[in-house]
Motif scaffolding. Structure first.
Motif, PDB file in Angstrom:
ATOM      1  N   ALA A  28       0.831  -1.212   0.000  1.00  0.00           N
ATOM      2  CA  ALA A  28       0.000   0.000   0.000  1.00  0.00           C
ATOM      3  C   ALA A  28       0.862   1.256   0.000  1.00  0.00           C
ATOM      4  N   ASP A  41      -7.373  -1.919  -1.971  1.00  0.00           N
ATOM      5  CA  ASP A  41      -7.076  -1.981  -0.546  1.00  0.00           C
ATOM      6  C   ASP A  41      -7.633  -3.276   0.026  1.00  0.00           C
ATOM      7  N   LEU A  45      -5.220  -5.982  -2.058  1.00  0.00           N
ATOM      8  CA  LEU A  45      -3.793  -5.647  -2.097  1.00  0.00           C
ATOM      9  C   LEU A  45      -2.960  -6.786  -2.671  1.00  0.00           C
TER      10      LEU A  45
END
Length: 123
Positions: A28, A41, A45
């Motif tokens: 991230a 997210d 990810l």
């Protein structure tokens, strides 16, 4: 000329391997420096881990023939590898990401890789 091409290849190879490791360790955080306007997210990810693996392999694809002294093969591989940062830049521009990063980081990377390729071809 060959020494310049070797130096460029080593720097680019190690640089993209380092970026790949960063995408595996801190996806991230690392993604913010790529230039796209948004990243996945949560469980999504995992896509960034795939990018990390791709980057590590890309670096090895350049460094292995270099280590073996296969400069002609390396010239062709670098020519093909330049498509990756070109594609990255075009994707960033298409999705209205950071134009400065698209041109400065990805565009210049493509040009540098192409220069190394040409230098290997002519040496």
């Amino acid at each position: 000329m060959q020494y310049v091409a070797i130096a460029i290849t080593v720097l680019c190879g190690l640089g993209i391997i380092t970026a790949g490791v960063q995408y595996l360790v801190a996806p991230a955080k690392t993604a913010k420096s790529f230039g796209l306007p948004a990243w996945p997210d949560g469980r999504s990810l995992a896509w960034l881990n795939l990018k990390g693996v791709r980057d590590i392999v890309s670096g090895l694809v350049a460094l292995i023939p270099l280590a073996l002294g296969q400069y002609q093969v390396l010239a062709y591989l670098l020519l093909a590898a330049a498509l990756t940062p070109i594609g990255d830049a075009l994707t960033i521009l298409r999705y209205r990401g950071n134009k400065t990063l698209a041109y400065a980081m990805h565009g210049s990377t493509a040009i540098i890789i192409l220069i190394a390729s040409v230098l290997f071809f002519v040496s």
